[in-house]
Design a protein around this motif. Structure first.
Motif, mmCIF file in Angstrom:
data_model
loop_
_atom_site.group_PDB
_atom_site.id
_atom_site.type_symbol
_atom_site.label_atom_id
_atom_site.label_comp_id
_atom_site.label_asym_id
_atom_site.label_seq_id
_atom_site.Cartn_x
_atom_site.Cartn_y
_atom_site.Cartn_z
ATOM 1 N N PRO A 51 0.886 -1.233 -0.051
ATOM 2 C CA PRO A 51 0.064 0.186 -0.074
ATOM 3 C C PRO A 51 0.882 1.225 0.140
ATOM 4 C CG PRO A 51 0.003 -1.167 1.994
ATOM 5 C CD PRO A 51 0.264 -2.052 1.098
ATOM 6 N N VAL A 52 2.051 1.208 0.674
ATOM 7 C CA VAL A 52 2.790 2.443 0.681
ATOM 8 C C VAL A 52 3.213 2.530 -0.825
ATOM 9 C CG1 VAL A 52 5.065 3.358 1.696
ATOM 10 C CG2 VAL A 52 3.476 2.036 2.982
ATOM 11 N N MET A 53 3.866 1.478 -1.583
ATOM 12 C CA MET A 53 4.366 1.363 -2.829
ATOM 13 C C MET A 53 3.267 2.116 -3.646
ATOM 14 S SD MET A 53 6.412 -2.118 -3.026
ATOM 15 C CE MET A 53 6.649 -2.016 -4.564
ATOM 16 N N THR A 54 2.152 1.681 -3.578
ATOM 17 C CA THR A 54 0.924 2.261 -4.295
ATOM 18 C C THR A 54 0.646 3.888 -4.090
ATOM 19 O OG1 THR A 54 -0.305 0.087 -4.297
ATOM 20 C CG2 THR A 54 -1.335 2.128 -4.949
ATOM 21 N N ALA A 55 0.665 4.207 -3.164
ATOM 22 C CA ALA A 55 0.592 5.753 -2.900
ATOM 23 C C ALA A 55 1.839 6.270 -3.557
ATOM 24 C CB ALA A 55 0.726 5.810 -1.151
ATOM 25 N N LEU A 56 3.120 5.726 -3.089
ATOM 26 C CA LEU A 56 4.238 6.448 -3.878
ATOM 27 C C LEU A 56 4.210 6.507 -5.169
ATOM 28 C CD1 LEU A 56 6.989 7.786 -3.470
ATOM 29 C CD2 LEU A 56 7.879 5.522 -3.291
ATOM 30 N N ALA A 57 3.877 5.678 -6.084
ATOM 31 C CA ALA A 57 3.749 5.448 -7.545
ATOM 32 C C ALA A 57 2.879 6.550 -8.068
ATOM 33 C CB ALA A 57 3.291 4.229 -7.691
ATOM 34 N N VAL A 58 1.754 6.802 -7.237
ATOM 35 C CA VAL A 58 0.668 7.876 -7.699
ATOM 36 C C VAL A 58 1.329 9.113 -7.271
ATOM 37 C CG1 VAL A 58 -1.519 8.889 -7.016
ATOM 38 C CG2 VAL A 58 -1.317 6.178 -7.267
ATOM 39 N N ASP A 59 1.919 9.426 -6.136
ATOM 40 C CA ASP A 59 2.473 10.993 -6.063
ATOM 41 C C ASP A 59 3.533 11.087 -6.664
ATOM 42 O OD1 ASP A 59 0.676 10.965 -3.728
ATOM 43 O OD2 ASP A 59 1.834 10.328 -2.121
ATOM 44 N N ALA A 60 4.476 10.362 -7.116
ATOM 45 C CA ALA A 60 5.899 10.456 -7.548
ATOM 46 C C ALA A 60 5.564 10.296 -9.049
ATOM 47 C CB ALA A 60 6.953 9.402 -7.318
ATOM 48 N N GLY A 61 4.567 9.592 -9.515
ATOM 49 C CA GLY A 61 4.281 9.402 -10.907
ATOM 50 C C GLY A 61 5.175 8.461 -11.638
ATOM 51 N N GLU A 62 6.071 7.828 -10.770
ATOM 52 C CA GLU A 62 6.995 6.733 -11.320
ATOM 53 C C GLU A 62 7.002 5.327 -10.794
ATOM 54 O OE1 GLU A 62 8.749 8.056 -13.602
ATOM 55 O OE2 GLU A 62 9.127 10.181 -13.373
ATOM 56 N N THR A 63 7.789 4.510 -11.378
ATOM 57 C CA THR A 63 7.541 3.061 -11.112
ATOM 58 C C THR A 63 8.268 2.977 -9.690
ATOM 59 O OG1 THR A 63 6.854 2.146 -13.172
ATOM 60 C CG2 THR A 63 7.803 0.757 -11.569
ATOM 61 N N VAL A 64 7.546 2.015 -8.646
ATOM 62 C CA VAL A 64 8.199 1.711 -7.470
ATOM 63 C C VAL A 64 8.622 0.274 -7.506
ATOM 64 C CG1 VAL A 64 7.862 2.045 -4.923
ATOM 65 C CG2 VAL A 64 6.715 3.230 -6.402
ATOM 66 N N LEU A 65 9.853 -0.042 -6.824
ATOM 67 C CA LEU A 65 10.304 -1.394 -6.931
ATOM 68 C C LEU A 65 10.748 -1.652 -5.531
ATOM 69 C CD1 LEU A 65 12.523 -1.520 -10.222
ATOM 70 C CD2 LEU A 65 10.207 -2.514 -9.974
ATOM 71 N N LEU A 66 10.720 -2.883 -5.051
ATOM 72 C CA LEU A 66 11.152 -3.432 -3.772
ATOM 73 C C LEU A 66 12.113 -4.678 -4.025
ATOM 74 C CD1 LEU A 66 10.950 -3.439 -0.723
ATOM 75 C CD2 LEU A 66 8.926 -5.285 -0.880
ATOM 76 N N GLY A 67 13.356 -4.519 -3.620
ATOM 77 C CA GLY A 67 14.237 -5.395 -3.816
ATOM 78 C C GLY A 67 15.142 -5.740 -2.441
ATOM 79 N N MET A 68 15.720 -7.182 -2.523
ATOM 80 C CA MET A 68 16.401 -7.440 -1.562
ATOM 81 C C MET A 68 17.704 -8.299 -2.320
ATOM 82 S SD MET A 68 13.712 -9.278 0.764
ATOM 83 C CE MET A 68 12.604 -8.339 2.009
ATOM 84 N N PRO A 69 18.828 -8.480 -1.601
ATOM 85 C CA PRO A 69 19.933 -9.069 -2.115
ATOM 86 C C PRO A 69 19.501 -10.500 -2.386
ATOM 87 C CG PRO A 69 20.452 -7.938 0.100
ATOM 88 C CD PRO A 69 19.142 -8.158 -0.156
ATOM 89 N N ASP A 70 20.209 -11.335 -3.433
ATOM 90 C CA ASP A 70 19.813 -12.507 -3.821
ATOM 91 C C ASP A 70 21.188 -13.201 -3.788
ATOM 92 O OD1 ASP A 70 19.397 -14.721 -6.233
ATOM 93 O OD2 ASP A 70 17.477 -14.311 -5.028
ATOM 94 N N ALA A 71 21.538 -13.971 -4.758
ATOM 95 C CA ALA A 71 22.933 -14.342 -4.808
ATOM 96 C C ALA A 71 23.778 -13.469 -4.759
ATOM 97 C CB ALA A 71 23.155 -15.366 -6.127
ATOM 98 N N SER A 72 25.177 -13.542 -4.579
ATOM 99 C CA SER A 72 26.253 -12.599 -4.475
ATOM 100 C C SER A 72 26.044 -11.559 -5.678
ATOM 101 C CB SER A 72 27.512 -13.295 -4.304
ATOM 102 O OG SER A 72 28.626 -12.230 -4.047
#
Length: 253
Positions: free
Chosen positions: A86-107
């Motif tokens: 829900p925070v990402m949805t609000a940010l995408a609307v406010d910023a007008g840009e795509t929002v991504l959530l990421g975590m480390p995977d393999a090195s």
């Protein structure tokens, strides 16, 4: 059994069904397997997809369990996949840009866990699930900045630094300088290095002990980003604070 308990049981049944299948399942297959109406099944599928537990395959319109959930279980990623959307949805609307959530995977790699596409007609978009290199992405560089020196060195050398565009930094010292800058400012900004016309800006989500290392980023059209970088960074920082506060309110794992 109340309707709420039935809904909870159906969600668990659905997750258990997907855990037994490595390939995707269509709406019809899930409805048939769980003996549920398609309308109810679709609502559950959409909810689990939005929360990041399921990923959708556009080729055949099927769903499957997120690889990170399958590999690491629900405990490590479950809360942030519940809190962040829900925070990402609000940010995408406010910023007008795509929002991504990421975590480390393999090195040396970053796993993109969830996205909220920009509502703009012209936008940066990327298909999920996806692993991207850390050396030339904003999410990657800001996550590298949080690593211990030995782990950082190993991650930097574990993935070939290919020139994805004419702007991609492949020189080792240049990448190190960019990561150091991200460590100092708290933000990583990568312009046209991963894709021409795209600028990424990202920062780490400050989570407590026992909670996963994660970063939130904006995938922007470069021209729009250059018009007002301070506004976009401030909006990103506000969203990160809201996610961190929500995670802290639920306690440590």
């Amino acid at each position: 059994m109340t309707s709420d308990i039935k809904s909870a049981a159906r969600v668990l049944d659905m997750l258990e069904l997907f855990s037994t299948r490595c390939d995707g399942l269509t709406l019809s297959e899930v409805a048939r397997g769980l003996e549920l109406p398609k309308s109810s099944t679709l609502g559950l599928l959409r909810t689990l997809h939005k929360r990041g537990y399921l990923v959708r395959e556009d080729e055949d319109d099927s769903y499957r369990l997120n690889d990170m959930i399958r590999r690491d279980g629900f405990a490590r990623h479950g809360r942030i996949l519940r809190v962040a959307p829900p925070v990402m949805t609000a940010l995408a609307v406010d910023a007008g840009e795509t929002v991504l959530l990421g975590m480390p995977d393999a090195s040396g790699l970053v796993r993109l866990l969830a996205k909220e596409a920009s509502p703009s007609d012209i936008r940066y978009d990327i298909e999920l699930p996806r692993k991207v290199p850390a050396y030339c992405t904003a999410l990657g560089r800001v996550l590298l900045a949080r690593m211990e020196p030995a782990a950082f060195e190993a991650a930097l050398d574990s993935v070939p630094r290919a020139a994805l565009t004419a702007s991609t930094q492949v020189d080792r010292s240049a990448v190190i300088d960019a990561v150091e800058a991200a460590r100092e400012t708290g933000f990583a900004v990568v312009e046209d290095e991963f894709a021409i016309g795209g600028t990424g800006v990202a920062a780490v989500i400050p989570l407590g002990p026992g909670q996963p290392l994660a970063a939130l980023g904006l995938a922007c059209i470069s021209q729009r980003y250059r018009q007002d970088p301070a506004r976009l960074q401030a909006q990103l920082g506000g969203a990160i604070s809201r996610i961190a506060e929500a995670m802290a309110g639920q306690g440590n794992m």
